[in-house]
Design a protein around this motif. Structure first.
Motif, PDB file in Angstrom:
ATOM      1  N   ILE A  72       0.857  -1.184   0.000  1.00 60.83           N
ATOM      2  CA  ILE A  72       0.000   0.000   0.000  1.00 60.83           C
ATOM      3  C   ILE A  72       0.889   1.227   0.000  1.00 60.83           C
ATOM      4  CG2 ILE A  72      -1.680   1.335   1.306  1.00 60.83           C
ATOM      5  CD1 ILE A  72      -3.089  -1.183   1.941  1.00 60.83           C
ATOM      6  N   ILE A  73       0.598   2.131  -0.921  1.00 56.29           N
ATOM      7  CA  ILE A  73       1.366   3.355  -1.077  1.00 56.29           C
ATOM      8  C   ILE A  73       0.425   4.545  -0.972  1.00 56.29           C
ATOM      9  CG2 ILE A  73       2.842   4.703  -2.623  1.00 56.29           C
ATOM     10  CD1 ILE A  73       2.637   1.177  -3.453  1.00 56.29           C
ATOM     11  N   GLU A  74       0.833   5.533  -0.200  1.00 52.42           N
ATOM     12  CA  GLU A  74       0.060   6.766  -0.101  1.00 52.42           C
ATOM     13  C   GLU A  74       0.526   7.705  -1.214  1.00 52.42           C
ATOM     14  OE1 GLU A  74       0.535  10.274   2.921  1.00 52.42           O
ATOM     15  OE2 GLU A  74      -0.599   8.646   3.859  1.00 52.42           O
ATOM     16  N   ILE A  75      -0.417   8.175  -2.030  1.00 56.51           N
ATOM     17  CA  ILE A  75      -0.091   9.133  -3.085  1.00 56.51           C
ATOM     18  C   ILE A  75      -0.758  10.463  -2.748  1.00 56.51           C
ATOM     19  CG2 ILE A  75       0.300   7.403  -4.872  1.00 56.51           C
ATOM     20  CD1 ILE A  75      -2.484   7.990  -5.961  1.00 56.51           C
ATOM     21  N   PHE A  76      -0.126  11.553  -3.177  1.00 55.91           N
ATOM     22  CA  PHE A  76      -0.638  12.866  -2.803  1.00 55.91           C
ATOM     23  C   PHE A  76      -0.178  13.931  -3.787  1.00 55.91           C
ATOM     24  CE2 PHE A  76       3.331  12.009  -0.676  1.00 55.91           C
ATOM     25  CZ  PHE A  76       4.070  13.172  -0.847  1.00 55.91           C
ATOM     26  N   THR A  77      -0.856  15.080  -3.712  1.00 53.38           N
ATOM     27  CA  THR A  77      -0.436  16.259  -4.469  1.00 53.38           C
ATOM     28  C   THR A  77       0.006  17.309  -3.461  1.00 53.38           C
ATOM     29  OG1 THR A  77      -2.676  17.149  -4.483  1.00 53.38           O
ATOM     30  CG2 THR A  77      -2.028  15.826  -6.376  1.00 53.38           C
ATOM     31  N   GLN A  78       1.016  18.070  -3.818  1.00 53.04           N
ATOM     32  CA  GLN A  78       1.493  19.126  -2.933  1.00 53.04           C
ATOM     33  C   GLN A  78       0.967  20.480  -3.391  1.00 53.04           C
ATOM     34  OE1 GLN A  78       5.740  18.549  -3.087  1.00 53.04           O
ATOM     35  NE2 GLN A  78       5.692  17.252  -1.279  1.00 53.04           N
ATOM     36  N   ASP A  79       1.121  20.755  -4.663  1.00 57.16           N
ATOM     37  CA  ASP A  79       0.672  22.011  -5.250  1.00 57.16           C
ATOM     38  C   ASP A  79      -0.504  21.720  -6.172  1.00 57.16           C
ATOM     39  OD1 ASP A  79       2.856  23.412  -4.053  1.00 57.16           O
ATOM     40  OD2 ASP A  79       4.158  22.610  -5.617  1.00 57.16           O
ATOM     41  N   ALA A  80      -1.188  22.779  -6.571  1.00 60.65           N
ATOM     42  CA  ALA A  80      -2.324  22.607  -7.482  1.00 60.65           C
ATOM     43  C   ALA A  80      -1.825  22.072  -8.826  1.00 60.65           C
ATOM     44  CB  ALA A  80      -3.042  23.929  -7.672  1.00 60.65           C
ATOM     45  N   ILE A  81      -2.498  21.034  -9.317  1.00 60.24           N
ATOM     46  CA  ILE A  81      -2.174  20.481 -10.628  1.00 60.24           C
ATOM     47  C   ILE A  81      -3.419  20.558 -11.501  1.00 60.24           C
ATOM     48  CG2 ILE A  81      -0.364  18.954  -9.770  1.00 60.24           C
ATOM     49  CD1 ILE A  81      -2.335  16.632  -9.951  1.00 60.24           C
ATOM     50  N   GLN A  82      -3.230  20.319 -12.763  1.00 61.85           N
ATOM     51  CA  GLN A  82      -4.336  20.404 -13.715  1.00 61.85           C
ATOM     52  C   GLN A  82      -5.326  19.270 -13.472  1.00 61.85           C
ATOM     53  OE1 GLN A  82      -2.957  20.469 -17.725  1.00 61.85           O
ATOM     54  NE2 GLN A  82      -5.004  20.558 -18.605  1.00 61.85           N
ATOM     55  N   CYS A  83      -6.609  19.606 -13.527  1.00 61.82           N
ATOM     56  CA  CYS A  83      -7.660  18.602 -13.345  1.00 61.82           C
ATOM     57  C   CYS A  83      -7.787  17.755 -14.611  1.00 61.82           C
ATOM     58  CB  CYS A  83      -8.991  19.286 -13.040  1.00 61.82           C
ATOM     59  SG  CYS A  83      -9.008  20.116 -11.448  1.00 61.82           S
ATOM     60  N   GLY A  84      -8.339  16.583 -14.453  1.00 63.03           N
ATOM     61  CA  GLY A  84      -8.553  15.686 -15.582  1.00 63.03           C
ATOM     62  C   GLY A  84      -8.211  14.264 -15.213  1.00 63.03           C
ATOM     63  N   GLU A  85      -8.264  13.391 -16.199  1.00 57.23           N
ATOM     64  CA  GLU A  85      -7.976  11.987 -15.963  1.00 57.23           C
ATOM     65  C   GLU A  85      -6.498  11.732 -16.214  1.00 57.23           C
ATOM     66  OE1 GLU A  85     -10.902   8.609 -16.801  1.00 57.23           O
ATOM     67  OE2 GLU A  85      -9.493   8.512 -18.474  1.00 57.23           O
TER      68      GLU A  85
END
Length: 168
Positions: A72-85
Motif C-alpha cells: 500500500i502506497i500513499e499518493i498525494f499532491t502538494q501544489d495545485a495540478i491540472q484537473c482531468g484523468e
C-alpha cells in the motif's frame, strides 16, 4: 498476477491524498523470486514510502521476495495540478519478465469531491496495516542516549595525563 486498486475514485488537485493498493498473486508457471515494483506517477503526484515496510532500493522500486503479498502506497499532491484523468502505471519487474498495469485516476477540484466512490476493501486493508503498527502511548518507555562528543586537543599531554603522569 498483478492487481491494483485505488481507495478513492477521485483525488483533489491541490493537497489531495489517496492510497494505491498493489496485490501480487502467485502464477503456477512462475517460481517465486525476488522482484521489484515500479510505480510511475503523473507529473505533480508524489508518493510516500510503502506502508507495509518493504525495502525500497536506490531507484525507488519496492523490493518483494515472494508472491501473494500486497503493498500500500500513499499518493498525494502538494501544489495545485491540472484537473482531468491521469494514468498511474505499476510494473512488476522480475529477472525474466516485466508485467505492467495501468489505473486511471480522476483529478478534480475540492468541491467535486462529494461524489467520490470509496473502495471499502482498500480502506479495510489500510486499517489492518495501521492497527498492526506499533503504537506509542504514555506507557511506552523511550530511551534517549546522547552520543559521545570527542574533543581533539593539540597539546602534548591530555589534562588527565598532565595531572597523573609520573616522569621517571
Amino acid at each position: 498476477m498483478l492487481d491494483i486498486k485505488l481507495a478513492k475514485s477521485k483525488m483533489e488537485n491541490e493537497e489531495g491524498m489517496n492510497h494505491l493498493w498493489v496485490q501480487l498473486f502467485q502464477d503456477e508457471k512462475v517460481q517465486p523470486q525476488k522482484s521489484e515494483i515500479q510505480i510511475q506517477l503523473p507529473k505533480g503526484i508524489y508518493r510516500s514510502n510503502n506502508l507495509n515496510g518493504f525495502v525500497e532500493n536506490e531507484r525507488e522500486h519496492i523490493v518483494v521476495d515472494a508472491f501473494d503479498q500486497d503493498v500500500i502506497i500513499e499518493i498525494f499532491t502538494q501544489d495545485a495540478i491540472q484537473c482531468g484523468e491521469m494514468t498511474i502505471v505499476v510494473s512488476l519487474l522480475t529477472a525474466e519478465t516485466t508485467i505492467s498495469k495501468e489505473i486511471r485516476i480522476q483529478i478534480v477540484e475540492e468541491d467535486e469531491m462529494d461524489m467520490v466512490e470509496i473502495d471499502e476493501q482498500v480502506v479495510e486493508r489500510i486499517k489492518e496495516l495501521s492497527n498492526a503498527a506499533p503504537t506509542y502511548d504514555a506507557e511506552t518507555n523511550i530511551v534517549s542516549i546522547q552520543p559521545r562528543i570527542l574533543e581533539k586537543r593539540d597539546n602534548e599531554y591530555s589534562h588527565l595525563e598532565k595531572k597523573y603522569r609520573i616522569d621517571y
